[in-house]
Design an enzyme around this catalytic site. Structure first.
Site, PDB file in Angstrom:
ATOM      1  N   GLU A 208       1.121 -11.671 -74.989  1.00  0.00           N
ATOM      2  CA  GLU A 208       0.427 -11.126 -73.823  1.00  0.00           C
ATOM      3  C   GLU A 208      -0.861 -11.909 -73.583  1.00  0.00           C
ATOM      4  O   GLU A 208      -1.452 -12.457 -74.515  1.00  0.00           O
ATOM      5  CB  GLU A 208       0.139  -9.632 -74.078  1.00  0.00           C
ATOM      6  CG  GLU A 208      -0.671  -8.911 -73.033  1.00  0.00           C
ATOM      7  CD  GLU A 208      -0.008  -8.817 -71.657  1.00  0.00           C
ATOM      8  OE1 GLU A 208       0.334  -9.892 -71.114  1.00  0.00           O
ATOM      9  OE2 GLU A 208       0.121  -7.707 -71.124  1.00  0.00           O
ATOM     10  N   ASP A 209      -1.294 -11.957 -72.322  1.00  0.00           N
ATOM     11  CA  ASP A 209      -2.553 -12.644 -72.025  1.00  0.00           C
ATOM     12  C   ASP A 209      -3.760 -11.777 -72.357  1.00  0.00           C
ATOM     13  O   ASP A 209      -4.704 -12.226 -72.989  1.00  0.00           O
ATOM     14  CB  ASP A 209      -2.599 -13.113 -70.555  1.00  0.00           C
ATOM     15  CG  ASP A 209      -2.254 -12.010 -69.562  1.00  0.00           C
ATOM     16  OD1 ASP A 209      -2.005 -10.861 -69.983  1.00  0.00           O
ATOM     17  OD2 ASP A 209      -2.225 -12.298 -68.344  1.00  0.00           O
TER      18      ASP A 209
HETATM   19  P1  5GP Z   1      -3.149  -3.050 -69.237  1.00  0.00           P
HETATM   20  O1  5GP Z   1      -1.809  -2.425 -69.040  1.00  0.00           O
HETATM   21  O2  5GP Z   1      -3.525  -3.237 -70.672  1.00  0.00           O
HETATM   22  O3  5GP Z   1      -4.193  -2.323 -68.449  1.00  0.00           O
HETATM   23  O4  5GP Z   1      -3.127  -4.417 -68.509  1.00  0.00           O
HETATM   24  C1  5GP Z   1      -2.473  -5.541 -68.917  1.00  0.00           C
HETATM   25  C2  5GP Z   1      -2.290  -6.476 -67.756  1.00  0.00           C
HETATM   26  O5  5GP Z   1      -3.303  -6.277 -66.754  1.00  0.00           O
HETATM   27  C3  5GP Z   1      -2.439  -7.906 -68.163  1.00  0.00           C
HETATM   28  O6  5GP Z   1      -1.220  -8.450 -68.567  1.00  0.00           O
HETATM   29  C4  5GP Z   1      -2.945  -8.566 -66.908  1.00  0.00           C
HETATM   30  O7  5GP Z   1      -1.869  -8.911 -66.080  1.00  0.00           O
HETATM   31  C5  5GP Z   1      -3.737  -7.478 -66.214  1.00  0.00           C
HETATM   32  N1  5GP Z   1      -5.187  -7.621 -66.475  1.00  0.00           N
HETATM   33  C6  5GP Z   1      -5.956  -6.804 -67.219  1.00  0.00           C
HETATM   34  N2  5GP Z   1      -7.230  -7.218 -67.246  1.00  0.00           N
HETATM   35  C7  5GP Z   1      -7.257  -8.349 -66.510  1.00  0.00           C
HETATM   36  C8  5GP Z   1      -8.301  -9.286 -66.172  1.00  0.00           C
HETATM   37  O8  5GP Z   1      -9.475  -9.181 -66.541  1.00  0.00           O
HETATM   38  N3  5GP Z   1      -7.918 -10.338 -65.398  1.00  0.00           N
HETATM   39  C9  5GP Z   1      -6.644 -10.508 -64.945  1.00  0.00           C
HETATM   40  N4  5GP Z   1      -6.399 -11.576 -64.188  1.00  0.00           N
HETATM   41  N5  5GP Z   1      -5.652  -9.656 -65.243  1.00  0.00           N
HETATM   42  C10 5GP Z   1      -5.955  -8.587 -66.018  1.00  0.00           C
END
Ligand code: 5GP
Length: 182
Positions: free
Chosen positions: A106-107
């Site tokens: 994951e990024d």
């Molecule tokens: P979560 O489900 O943990 O909220 O989010 C994961 C996904 O949200 C990541 O794979 C990414 O696509 C997006 N995301 C979360 N934070 C960021 C951020 O700071 N920048 C970007 N470009 N995408 C984010």
């Protein structure tokens, strides 16, 4: 450090949070640990599209173990910068993961909703093991408790772009990880 990224356009300003060199150095360190942990095994690395593509491609070239890759796409923020809280599989894996050593790549972990969902979903497909590698973690943003197994950098609650991460499908090509100023 505050400077402009390569690729700046339309007078938008980027602040560099992590340089390409810092990311490269950290990925080498992570790859050493992962190669050690998976010695004698052949893990399947599952890249979460699209943001983790750049990280995956750099990471696998630093790993010195045999491996396979596959890709999965889940719903993300779209053109918005806030989490919708809804996770949906848009593109599934091409293979069964039963009995495999699986590493999700994951990024960034933000609310934790995406990975909590994916770990449950992929875990129900009976892999032999299932762990998560993330380049970035924003622990202050969690909506559900979640801790990745391998993490490159813990970062503050800022919306970051570059090194594969986008804002409305832009900026993925930037070599540094940057903060997009409003
Ligand atoms: P979560 O489900 O943990 O909220 O989010 C994961 C996904 O949200 C990541 O794979 C990414 O696509 C997006 N995301 C979360 N934070 C960021 C951020 O700071 N920048 C970007 N470009 N995408 C984010």
């Amino acid at each position: 450090m505050t400077e402009k990224c390569a690729g700046e356009d339309n007078n938008e300003k980027f602040e560099v949070m992590l340089t390409a060199e810092q990311i490269e150095t950290r990925i080498k360190e992570m790859a050493e640990v992962i190669s050690h942990d998976y010695r004698g095994k052949k893990p399947l690395l599952i890249c979460i599209l699209k943001g983790a593509v750049v990280f995956l491609s750099d990471l696998i070239r630093c790993l010195n173990i045999p491996l396979e890759i596959d890709f999965i796409a889940v719903s993300s923020y779209g053109a918005d910068t806030k989490s919708s809280g809804v996770v949906r599989i848009l593109k599934d894996l091409e293979q069964s993961i039963q009995g495999k050593e699986v590493l999700i790549v994951e990024d960034i972990v933000d609310t934790g909703l995406t990975l909590s969902y994916l770990v449950d979903n992929l875990g129900s497909r009976h892999p032999n093991s299932l762990k998560v590698i993330t380049l970035l973690d924003k622990p202050d943003c969690r909506k559900v408790e979640y801790k990745p197994d391998y993490c490159g950098f813990t970062i503050p609650d800022r919306f970051v772009i570059g090194y594969g991460l986008d804002c409305g499908e832009n900026y993925r090509q930037l070599p540094d990880l940057c903060v997009l100023n409003d």
